[in-house]
Design a protein around this motif. Structure first.
Motif, PDB file in Angstrom:
ATOM      1  N   PRO A 242      71.200 -24.416  60.317  1.00  0.00           N
ATOM      2  CA  PRO A 242      70.188 -25.057  59.462  1.00  0.00           C
ATOM      3  C   PRO A 242      69.871 -26.470  59.952  1.00  0.00           C
ATOM      4  N   TYR A 243      68.636 -26.878  59.782  1.00  0.00           N
ATOM      5  CA  TYR A 243      68.205 -28.202  60.214  1.00  0.00           C
ATOM      6  C   TYR A 243      66.978 -28.595  59.402  1.00  0.00           C
ATOM      7  N   GLN A 244      66.628 -29.878  59.507  1.00  0.00           N
ATOM      8  CA  GLN A 244      65.339 -30.350  59.005  1.00  0.00           C
ATOM      9  C   GLN A 244      64.596 -31.011  60.148  1.00  0.00           C
TER      10      GLN A 244
ATOM     11  N   GLU B 213      62.638 -28.369  71.956  1.00  0.00           N
ATOM     12  CA  GLU B 213      63.580 -27.450  72.593  1.00  0.00           C
ATOM     13  C   GLU B 213      64.912 -27.448  71.847  1.00  0.00           C
ATOM     14  N   PHE B 214      65.321 -28.609  71.374  1.00  0.00           N
ATOM     15  CA  PHE B 214      66.567 -28.672  70.609  1.00  0.00           C
ATOM     16  C   PHE B 214      66.422 -27.901  69.298  1.00  0.00           C
ATOM     17  N   VAL B 215      65.274 -28.025  68.655  1.00  0.00           N
ATOM     18  CA  VAL B 215      65.021 -27.278  67.423  1.00  0.00           C
ATOM     19  C   VAL B 215      65.057 -25.777  67.709  1.00  0.00           C
ATOM     20  N   ASP B 216      64.438 -25.343  68.813  1.00  0.00           N
ATOM     21  CA  ASP B 216      64.476 -23.924  69.182  1.00  0.00           C
ATOM     22  C   ASP B 216      65.911 -23.450  69.374  1.00  0.00           C
TER      23      ASP B 216
ATOM     24  N   VAL C  46      70.724 -30.231  74.696  1.00  0.00           N
ATOM     25  CA  VAL C  46      70.171 -28.893  74.496  1.00  0.00           C
ATOM     26  C   VAL C  46      71.096 -27.854  75.118  1.00  0.00           C
ATOM     27  N   LYS C  47      71.532 -28.093  76.360  1.00  0.00           N
ATOM     28  CA  LYS C  47      72.449 -27.164  77.020  1.00  0.00           C
ATOM     29  C   LYS C  47      73.780 -27.090  76.279  1.00  0.00           C
ATOM     30  N   LEU C  48      74.226 -28.226  75.780  1.00  0.00           N
ATOM     31  CA  LEU C  48      75.485 -28.252  75.044  1.00  0.00           C
ATOM     32  C   LEU C  48      75.421 -27.307  73.849  1.00  0.00           C
ATOM     33  N   LEU C  49      74.300 -27.335  73.152  1.00  0.00           N
ATOM     34  CA  LEU C  49      74.138 -26.464  71.988  1.00  0.00           C
ATOM     35  C   LEU C  49      74.015 -25.003  72.405  1.00  0.00           C
TER      36      LEU C  49
END
Length: 291
Positions: free
Chosen positions: A253-255, A242-245, A207-210
């Motif tokens: 974009p994601y699913q 949290e990763f989706v956020d 999550v932090k990486l993103l």
């Protein structure tokens, strides 16, 4: 003579019985090893080869790297996840194209997919494992035909690997991903190995990486098809959301699939019936876009 003929007919029927009810040739799992100079030892892996692999020696195939979770090994997806059975059913039904699926081993020693001072597993994965697979098996060795997926520890590995090397993968499918340090009741805080693994995971907090990615990195991440799959009763549910956020905040974009279930093999086996068709479609679209 009549009795002799009867015995002959009975013999022929008995000889034919093993073939009755047999399924046509099917994809299969193989288990093998490869040398690693980086890790200083031979490394095990499992590989699923589609049913036409041997009969069609001129054909090359897309490849999926499928990562196991913590406490398991390269045999987990084939044995607990019934990988060959699921892949055969999905491919035979034409819901996915034939592909090679590689299950690396990352659980017997330090139980992580990342680099540390003693165990440069991520370097091994990209500098040795992928080149070995591409030189040993008939895989199509490009981004369009290469994908990565995994569960739990392997889900976290999937997301970190695809962030570190977006140029390598067309798709990243993460299931029940263990993304950062979590103080869970089944983990012994007094075990130095547990603490070491937890620190390595936190050092690779996906999550932090993103969230810390540069605008240039974000544009590269948009070239990967991201799919997050997590059960609503899973202890990793909050980190996955949290990763989706973070994906939303970065405009990537994601699913997302949130299904009924927890951190179980029943959930992950069922995820294969979503993951393999989805990854197959992504690869087809990538190949079509280049025509």
């Amino acid at each position: 003579m009549k009795r002799l003929n009867s015995y002959l007919i009975l013999f022929l029927v008995i000889q034919a019985l093993p073939a009755i009810g047999q399924t046509p040739s099917a994809g299969k799992m193989e288990y093998s090893t490869m040398p690693s100079e980086i890790l200083g030892q031979d490394r095990e892996f499992a590989v699923y080869l589609p049913k036409n692999y041997e009969s069609n020696p001129d054909k090359s195939y897309p490849v999926l790297y499928l990562l196991h979770g913590g406490g398991d090994t390269h045999t987990a997806w084939p044995e607990k996840g019934h990988l060959a059975e699921a892949a055969n059913q999905i491919i035979d039904s034409k819901d996915a194209t034939e592909m090679i699926i590689v299950c690396p081993e990352a659980g017997k020693i330090h139980m992580n997919y990342f680099n540390d001072a003693e165990w440069r597993y991520e370097d091994y994965f990209f500098e040795e494992l992928i080149p070995f697979i591409e030189s040993t098996y008939r895989v199509i060795a490009d981004k369009k035909h290469r994908a990565i997926a995994g569960l739990s520890m392997g889900g976290g590995g999937t997301l970190v690997y695809a962030q570190h090397h977006p140029e390598m993968f067309s798709a990243a499918y993460a299931m029940s991903s263990y993304m950062y340090r979590m103080d869970l009741p089944f983990l012994d805080p007094n075990d130095p190995e547990t603490e070491k693994r937890q620190k390595i995971v936190e050092d690779n907090n996906t999550v932090k990486l993103l969230l810390n990615a540069s605008s240039e990195q974000i544009e590269k991440l948009k070239t990967v098809d991201w799919f997050i799959d997590c059960g609503d009763d899973d202890f990793t549910f909050v980190p996955n959301m949290e990763f989706v956020d973070a994906m939303i905040s970065k405009g990537i974009p994601y699913q997302l699939r949130v299904r009924d279930g927890g951190h179980t093999w029943q959930y992950w086996n069922s995820a294969l019936y979503i993951a393999l068709p989805h990854i197959s479609n992504v690869m087809r679209e990538c190949a079509f876009a280049d025509k």
